[in-house]
Design a protein around this motif. Structure first.
Motif, mmCIF file in Angstrom:
data_model
loop_
_atom_site.group_PDB
_atom_site.id
_atom_site.type_symbol
_atom_site.label_atom_id
_atom_site.label_comp_id
_atom_site.label_asym_id
_atom_site.label_seq_id
_atom_site.Cartn_x
_atom_site.Cartn_y
_atom_site.Cartn_z
ATOM 1 N N LEU A 42 29.450 48.040 42.865
ATOM 2 C CA LEU A 42 30.803 46.119 43.309
ATOM 3 C C LEU A 42 30.598 45.166 41.962
ATOM 4 O O LEU A 42 31.273 44.924 41.886
ATOM 5 C CB LEU A 42 29.981 45.925 44.411
ATOM 6 C CG LEU A 42 29.603 46.220 45.536
ATOM 7 C CD1 LEU A 42 29.129 45.432 46.755
ATOM 8 C CD2 LEU A 42 31.108 47.043 46.142
ATOM 9 N N ARG A 43 29.311 45.242 41.138
ATOM 10 C CA ARG A 43 29.735 44.023 40.302
ATOM 11 C C ARG A 43 30.149 44.493 38.904
ATOM 12 O O ARG A 43 31.722 44.834 38.246
ATOM 13 C CB ARG A 43 28.453 43.578 39.682
ATOM 14 C CG ARG A 43 28.137 42.177 40.506
ATOM 15 C CD ARG A 43 26.734 41.656 40.053
ATOM 16 N NE ARG A 43 25.957 40.898 40.864
ATOM 17 C CZ ARG A 43 24.506 41.336 40.944
ATOM 18 N NH1 ARG A 43 24.139 42.094 41.511
ATOM 19 N NH2 ARG A 43 24.587 39.642 42.357
ATOM 20 N N ARG A 47 33.981 43.525 37.041
ATOM 21 C CA ARG A 47 34.063 43.175 35.445
ATOM 22 C C ARG A 47 35.040 43.964 35.461
ATOM 23 O O ARG A 47 36.056 43.532 35.342
ATOM 24 C CB ARG A 47 33.134 44.020 35.526
ATOM 25 C CG ARG A 47 33.251 44.037 34.075
ATOM 26 C CD ARG A 47 31.787 44.405 32.571
ATOM 27 N NE ARG A 47 32.240 45.558 33.036
ATOM 28 C CZ ARG A 47 33.128 46.428 32.504
ATOM 29 N NH1 ARG A 47 33.824 45.996 31.536
ATOM 30 N NH2 ARG A 47 32.576 47.406 32.865
ATOM 31 N N PHE A 48 35.260 45.589 35.545
ATOM 32 C CA PHE A 48 36.607 46.187 35.117
ATOM 33 C C PHE A 48 38.186 46.048 36.087
ATOM 34 O O PHE A 48 38.494 46.573 35.160
ATOM 35 C CB PHE A 48 36.183 47.857 36.123
ATOM 36 C CG PHE A 48 37.361 48.985 35.674
ATOM 37 C CD1 PHE A 48 37.691 49.521 33.997
ATOM 38 C CD2 PHE A 48 38.226 48.913 36.535
ATOM 39 C CE1 PHE A 48 38.842 50.048 33.963
ATOM 40 C CE2 PHE A 48 39.421 49.945 37.050
ATOM 41 C CZ PHE A 48 39.770 50.659 35.498
ATOM 42 N N LYS A 52 40.824 44.830 34.111
ATOM 43 C CA LYS A 52 42.525 45.846 33.393
ATOM 44 C C LYS A 52 43.048 44.825 34.467
ATOM 45 O O LYS A 52 44.634 45.293 34.403
ATOM 46 C CB LYS A 52 42.630 46.832 34.455
ATOM 47 C CG LYS A 52 40.675 47.806 33.459
ATOM 48 C CD LYS A 52 42.146 47.937 32.042
ATOM 49 C CE LYS A 52 40.786 48.648 31.891
ATOM 50 N NZ LYS A 52 41.318 49.530 29.969
ATOM 51 N N GLY A 53 43.115 43.486 34.917
ATOM 52 C CA GLY A 53 43.905 42.192 35.656
ATOM 53 C C GLY A 53 44.684 42.878 36.734
ATOM 54 O O GLY A 53 45.639 42.841 37.278
ATOM 55 N N LYS A 54 43.484 44.226 37.243
ATOM 56 C CA LYS A 54 43.993 44.726 39.464
ATOM 57 C C LYS A 54 43.638 43.521 39.682
ATOM 58 O O LYS A 54 42.604 43.154 40.059
ATOM 59 C CB LYS A 54 43.321 46.086 39.008
ATOM 60 C CG LYS A 54 43.537 47.374 38.029
ATOM 61 C CD LYS A 54 42.482 48.630 38.157
ATOM 62 C CE LYS A 54 43.497 49.168 39.320
ATOM 63 N NZ LYS A 54 42.552 50.198 39.535
ATOM 64 N N ASP A 152 34.847 34.249 45.769
ATOM 65 C CA ASP A 152 35.502 33.699 44.318
ATOM 66 C C ASP A 152 34.945 35.107 43.560
ATOM 67 O O ASP A 152 34.188 35.376 42.643
ATOM 68 C CB ASP A 152 34.313 32.871 44.016
ATOM 69 C CG ASP A 152 34.884 32.240 42.889
ATOM 70 O OD1 ASP A 152 36.316 32.903 42.167
ATOM 71 O OD2 ASP A 152 33.766 32.083 41.930
ATOM 72 N N PHE A 153 36.114 36.468 43.708
ATOM 73 C CA PHE A 153 36.164 37.636 43.241
ATOM 74 C C PHE A 153 36.546 36.925 41.987
ATOM 75 O O PHE A 153 36.616 37.788 41.317
ATOM 76 C CB PHE A 153 37.629 38.844 44.051
ATOM 77 C CG PHE A 153 37.572 39.662 43.303
ATOM 78 C CD1 PHE A 153 38.215 39.398 42.157
ATOM 79 C CD2 PHE A 153 36.642 40.728 43.554
ATOM 80 C CE1 PHE A 153 38.447 41.443 41.197
ATOM 81 C CE2 PHE A 153 37.042 41.947 43.237
ATOM 82 C CZ PHE A 153 37.289 42.657 41.828
#
Length: 153
Positions: A42-43, A47-48, A52-54, A152-153
């Motif tokens: 999940l972490r 992070r990915f 990538k601003g996804k 707090d994604f």
């Protein structure tokens, strides 16, 4: 933070979407030594997505309310339970392959209904293991809160 604000807005949305989930007993999924790789999965995905601003497309939903409409599924899962919910079918298949003893399925519904929790899973909900054999320290209780729909994604 645009991504966080969007993820929070999505959790309250009434837009109908297709979701996929893996659900299991909360102690097994969040606390079992054999699933210590799960927080890292999940972490790493978080992070990915940030790099990538996804927008967030996966959440941990404690005691998902949508299971109330699926009594045949709910009775198979020892309570309390937790679901990993996503809009990405391929990633849901990946989660199922990485974990055993989880029930995989799909459900269509309003975002606000699918991401609704019937009850939280508190950070101190599980007993500390009597022995810990992994070569690293156990994750602190509550590590999953950041992945909840209003986390707090």
């Amino acid at each position: 933070m645009r991504v966080r604000a969007r993820a929070h807005a999505d959790a309250a949305s009434t837009e109908v979407k297709q979701f996929y989930y893996c659900v299991a007993n909360a102690d097994f999924m969040l606390n079992d030594e054999n699933n210590e790789h799960f927080p890292e999965i999940l972490r790493e995905r978080r992070r990915f997505f940030k790099e990538k601003g996804k927008e967030q497309d996966f959440w941990i939903v404690p005691n998902p309310a949508f299971l109330d409409a699926m009594p045949e599924v709910k009775k198979k899962i020892r309570q309390p339970c937790v679901a990993v919910v996503t809009t990405d079918k391929v990633w849901n298949d990946f989660v199922k392959l990485r974990m055993d003893r989880v029930y995989k399925g799909g459900v269509e519904g309003a975002v606000c209904d699918i991401l609704k929790s019937a009850a939280p899973v508190e950070a101190d909900a599980f007993e500390a293991p009597k022995t810990w054999t992994a070569p690293y320290a156990k994750y602190a209780g509550g590590w999953w809160h950041v992945f909840e729909p209003n986390g707090d994604f």
